[in-house]
Write a protein that holds these residues in place. Structure first.
Motif, mmCIF file in Angstrom:
data_model
loop_
_atom_site.group_PDB
_atom_site.id
_atom_site.type_symbol
_atom_site.label_atom_id
_atom_site.label_comp_id
_atom_site.label_asym_id
_atom_site.label_seq_id
_atom_site.Cartn_x
_atom_site.Cartn_y
_atom_site.Cartn_z
ATOM 1 N N PHE A 260 0.864 -1.179 0.000
ATOM 2 C CA PHE A 260 0.000 0.000 0.000
ATOM 3 C C PHE A 260 0.902 1.230 0.000
ATOM 4 C CE2 PHE A 260 -2.752 -3.307 1.656
ATOM 5 C CZ PHE A 260 -3.909 -3.090 0.918
ATOM 6 N N MET A 261 0.937 1.902 -1.145
ATOM 7 C CA MET A 261 1.926 2.951 -1.366
ATOM 8 C C MET A 261 1.375 4.350 -1.129
ATOM 9 S SD MET A 261 3.831 1.534 -4.789
ATOM 10 C CE MET A 261 4.666 -0.054 -4.791
ATOM 11 N N LEU A 262 2.256 5.208 -0.621
ATOM 12 C CA LEU A 262 1.952 6.638 -0.546
ATOM 13 C C LEU A 262 2.223 7.256 -1.912
ATOM 14 C CD1 LEU A 262 3.507 7.712 2.886
ATOM 15 C CD2 LEU A 262 1.100 7.278 2.363
ATOM 16 N N GLY A 263 1.321 8.114 -2.355
ATOM 17 C CA GLY A 263 1.481 8.720 -3.673
ATOM 18 C C GLY A 263 2.757 9.517 -3.801
ATOM 19 N N GLN A 264 3.145 10.235 -2.738
ATOM 20 C CA GLN A 264 4.351 11.062 -2.822
ATOM 21 C C GLN A 264 5.600 10.190 -2.994
ATOM 22 O OE1 GLN A 264 4.364 13.326 0.813
ATOM 23 N NE2 GLN A 264 4.964 11.591 2.104
ATOM 24 N N ASN A 265 5.611 9.007 -2.388
ATOM 25 C CA ASN A 265 6.759 8.111 -2.539
ATOM 26 C C ASN A 265 6.741 7.396 -3.885
ATOM 27 O OD1 ASN A 265 7.797 8.806 -0.077
ATOM 28 N ND2 ASN A 265 6.901 7.069 1.022
ATOM 29 N N ALA A 266 5.551 7.089 -4.373
ATOM 30 C CA ALA A 266 5.447 6.488 -5.712
ATOM 31 C C ALA A 266 5.934 7.469 -6.769
ATOM 32 C CB ALA A 266 4.007 6.081 -5.989
ATOM 33 N N LYS A 267 5.642 8.740 -6.552
ATOM 34 C CA LYS A 267 6.074 9.770 -7.500
ATOM 35 C C LYS A 267 7.595 9.962 -7.438
ATOM 36 C CE LYS A 267 4.754 14.337 -9.175
ATOM 37 N NZ LYS A 267 3.800 15.465 -9.019
ATOM 38 N N ARG A 268 8.166 9.856 -6.235
ATOM 39 C CA ARG A 268 9.613 10.028 -6.074
ATOM 40 C C ARG A 268 10.394 8.836 -6.621
ATOM 41 N NH1 ARG A 268 8.682 11.477 -0.162
ATOM 42 N NH2 ARG A 268 8.360 13.727 -0.122
ATOM 43 N N HIS A 269 9.799 7.637 -6.519
ATOM 44 C CA HIS A 269 10.538 6.413 -6.859
ATOM 45 C C HIS A 269 9.728 5.541 -7.818
ATOM 46 C CE1 HIS A 269 13.055 7.691 -3.532
ATOM 47 N NE2 HIS A 269 12.031 7.595 -2.691
ATOM 48 N N GLY A 284 -1.689 -1.312 -3.819
ATOM 49 C CA GLY A 284 -2.858 -0.549 -3.434
ATOM 50 C C GLY A 284 -2.461 0.878 -3.067
ATOM 51 N N SER A 285 -3.456 1.710 -2.852
ATOM 52 C CA SER A 285 -3.244 3.113 -2.490
ATOM 53 C C SER A 285 -3.300 3.274 -0.973
ATOM 54 C CB SER A 285 -4.312 3.989 -3.155
ATOM 55 O OG SER A 285 -4.281 5.302 -2.631
ATOM 56 N N HIS A 286 -2.460 4.195 -0.465
ATOM 57 C CA HIS A 286 -2.430 4.465 0.977
ATOM 58 C C HIS A 286 -2.501 5.971 1.228
ATOM 59 C CE1 HIS A 286 -1.818 3.550 5.123
ATOM 60 N NE2 HIS A 286 -0.539 3.902 5.201
ATOM 61 N N SER A 287 -3.142 6.694 0.290
ATOM 62 C CA SER A 287 -3.250 8.160 0.298
ATOM 63 C C SER A 287 -1.974 8.772 -0.262
ATOM 64 C CB SER A 287 -3.547 8.718 1.694
ATOM 65 O OG SER A 287 -2.372 8.808 2.478
ATOM 66 N N THR A 308 -2.614 9.932 -5.783
ATOM 67 C CA THR A 308 -1.932 8.657 -5.555
ATOM 68 C C THR A 308 -2.163 7.705 -6.722
ATOM 69 O OG1 THR A 308 -2.269 8.943 -3.183
ATOM 70 C CG2 THR A 308 -1.650 6.748 -3.937
ATOM 71 N N GLY A 309 -3.423 7.610 -7.165
ATOM 72 C CA GLY A 309 -3.729 6.748 -8.304
ATOM 73 C C GLY A 309 -2.945 7.137 -9.533
ATOM 74 N N GLN A 310 -2.819 8.435 -9.768
ATOM 75 C CA GLN A 310 -2.098 8.916 -10.942
ATOM 76 C C GLN A 310 -0.609 8.608 -10.834
ATOM 77 O OE1 GLN A 310 -3.285 12.836 -12.044
ATOM 78 N NE2 GLN A 310 -1.769 13.049 -13.665
ATOM 79 N N ALA A 311 -0.027 8.780 -9.640
ATOM 80 C CA ALA A 311 1.404 8.506 -9.456
ATOM 81 C C ALA A 311 1.714 7.023 -9.689
ATOM 82 C CB ALA A 311 1.828 8.918 -8.049
ATOM 83 N N ILE A 312 0.874 6.143 -9.152
ATOM 84 C CA ILE A 312 1.079 4.701 -9.328
ATOM 85 C C ILE A 312 0.874 4.310 -10.790
ATOM 86 C CG2 ILE A 312 0.146 2.417 -8.754
ATOM 87 C CD1 ILE A 312 -0.420 3.531 -5.912
ATOM 88 N N ILE A 318 -0.644 0.737 -13.562
ATOM 89 C CA ILE A 318 -1.595 0.025 -12.708
ATOM 90 C C ILE A 318 -2.610 1.028 -12.178
ATOM 91 C CG2 ILE A 318 -1.889 -1.116 -10.459
ATOM 92 C CD1 ILE A 318 0.786 -2.422 -10.850
ATOM 93 N N TYR A 319 -3.897 0.656 -12.247
ATOM 94 C CA TYR A 319 -4.923 1.474 -11.597
ATOM 95 C C TYR A 319 -5.268 0.793 -10.275
ATOM 96 C CZ TYR A 319 -9.056 4.246 -10.697
ATOM 97 O OH TYR A 319 -9.969 5.096 -10.109
ATOM 98 N N PRO A 320 -4.834 1.354 -9.129
ATOM 99 C CA PRO A 320 -5.044 0.668 -7.843
ATOM 100 C C PRO A 320 -6.514 0.641 -7.440
ATOM 101 C CG PRO A 320 -4.134 2.862 -7.493
ATOM 102 C CD PRO A 320 -4.128 2.643 -8.976
ATOM 103 N N THR A 321 -7.016 -0.555 -7.147
ATOM 104 C CA THR A 321 -8.416 -0.700 -6.743
ATOM 105 C C THR A 321 -8.563 -0.954 -5.241
ATOM 106 O OG1 THR A 321 -8.333 -3.056 -7.276
ATOM 107 C CG2 THR A 321 -9.120 -1.569 -9.000
ATOM 108 N N LEU A 322 -7.456 -1.184 -4.553
ATOM 109 C CA LEU A 322 -7.484 -1.387 -3.101
ATOM 110 C C LEU A 322 -6.998 -0.132 -2.394
ATOM 111 C CD1 LEU A 322 -5.841 -4.943 -2.914
ATOM 112 C CD2 LEU A 322 -8.281 -4.389 -3.039
#
Length: 425
Positions: A260-269, A284-287, A308-312, A318-322
């Motif tokens: 469950f990823m944070l959008g800001q971290n998904a965007k950074r990495h 999944g998304s974690h905000s 978050t969805g956009q960053a992932i 992947i479009y996170p559904t969880l």
């Protein structure tokens, strides 16, 4: 002799006339001849629509004829012939409208599908998609979530398209009749206003639980022997170093987990997000930045989800559904705004305290049972270091490891909170 010749002439003439009577006129297009031979029960009709003459063959049924005629009216094909076939699909009829060139020599190879629609066994009603999908809010939301995921992952959606397309798909009407389905998949057309993808094909085994009972396919998984299972979940990442170590350990043991990823971290990495996907784990998304969601307004909640969805999506397609709410904090407003399954947990490893391997393992030992969801964080190297010990203990105790989707046999609903395999509220 002359009389004999004359008689033979008369006989030949009569034979020729008979042949001409039963042989279609050469002015009749070849396609129409083939249709009449292959489907003798269909009625031939000719109409002028928008200054175009359209020929079609339909069954002798007003309901089916009216539906097909409407579809033909909207078709822009020229110099063609239309015909419709019906197939008994046990609980309903699948009606397929074809178009073929007037000069076609082979219906099987040259026919193209214009549209499909379904009707009841007694042919008194054309079925809508809303007749097939359960009408409760959770099922409708789950279906639209599956639809959204399919569309996003079936094409490349730009940053500018992301939010408008998501909103369009979430508000789509299920009153369409242009769909068909069988034991393998559900196919239907999207409205013209949605230009990214025209046709959707959803695997039946992923949405079977959302179908009304009359249309469900027999679920063989219900007969499987229950196993001791546990779901490992990791929050707050990805983070270089610790996430890499965790992925290496999971790969070593051939275990799939859920991140469950944070959008800001998904965007950074983004490379790490992609690596998690390529290793076969669920995401999944974690905000976006880990706020207390119950203190946010609906528009702020939506922003957290969209970012978050956009960053992932941009990182790994992947479009996170969880979704896992930070701190497990949620209320009715959060549930209804996010409209995704909310994945909580029943074992908090408390690894955020960095307790060390022995203490972390003891927490899990004291609380684990079949169907547990274990909360850990992939941003701590201490968790990465403890993971091999945790996995070895669980394996020796007879547990198998599954992703969240697998834990619930891919039968998850929005507006529902999941704490373990046997605790959904």
């Amino acid at each position: 002799m002359g009389l004999i010749c004359f008689s033979l002439f008369i006989i030949l003439a009569l034979i020729l006339i008979a042949v001409l009577k039963i042989t279609p006129s050469s002015s009749t297009p070849k396609s129409e001849q083939l249709i009449e031979q292959s489907y003798p029960t269909l009625k031939k009709q000719v109409q002028t629509i928008d200054n175009q003459t359209k020929t079609y063959f339909l069954p002798d049924n007003d309901l089916i004829e009216n539906q097909a005629t409407r579809l033909i009216h909207n078709s822009k094909e020229t110099d063609v012939t239309y015909y419709l076939t019906s197939k008994d699909n046990q609980t309903f009829w699948v009606n397929t409208l074809y178009v073929v060139s007037k000069n076609s020599q082979n219906l099987d190879t040259d026919s193209k599908i214009v549209a499909q629609f379904n009707s009841t066994k007694d042919n008194t009603k054309v079925l809508k998609l809303s007749d097939i999908i359960k009408s409760d809010d959770k099922s409708q939301a789950a279906f639209k979530l599956a639809l959204t995921r399919y569309v996003f992952e079936a094409t490349n959606v730009t940053s500018e398209q992301f939010i408008p397309l998501k909103n369009q798909l979430q508000s789509i009407s299920l009153d369409t009749t242009d769909f068909s389905f069988n034991q393998n998949q559900l196919d239907f057309s999207l409205p013209d206003t949605i230009s990214t993808v025209k046709k959707v094909s959803l695997a039946i085994d992923t949405i079977n639980y959302l179908l009304n009972s009359d249309y469900q396919i027999a679920d063989k998984s219900q007969n499987q022997t229950p196993k001791k299972v546990v779901a490992l979940t990791f929050d707050d990442g990805p983070r270089p170093g610790s996430t890499d170590s965790i992925l290496s350990t999971l790969n070593q043991f051939d275990i799939k987990a859920t991140f469950f990823m944070l959008g800001q971290n998904a965007k950074r990495h983004p490379d790490l997000v992609k690596k998690v996907k390529e290793n076969g784990h669920a995401i999944g998304s974690h905000s976006y930045n880990h706020p207390m969601l119950t203190k946010l307004k609906p528009d702020e909640l939506i922003k957290q989800i969209n970012q978050t969805g956009q960053a992932i999506y941009e990182a790994a397609h992947i479009y996170p559904t969880l979704f896992r709410p930070p701190y497990g904090a949620r209320n009715q407003v959060v549930d209804q705004t996010i409209l995704k399954p909310l994945i909580e947990w029943n074992i908090d490893s408390e690894d955020w305290k960095k307790p060390g391997t022995e203490t972390l393992l003891k927490t899990i030992q004291q609380n684990v049972r079949s169907g547990s969801i274990i909360l850990m964080h992939d941003i701590h190297q201490t968790t990465a270091d403890a993971l091999p010990t945790v996995i070895n203990y669980l394996k020796n105790a007879g547990y198998e490891f599954v992703s969240i989707d697998q834990l619930y046999q891919h039968q998850l609903y929005p507006l529902t909170n999941y704490y373990s395999q046997h605790d959904a509220r």
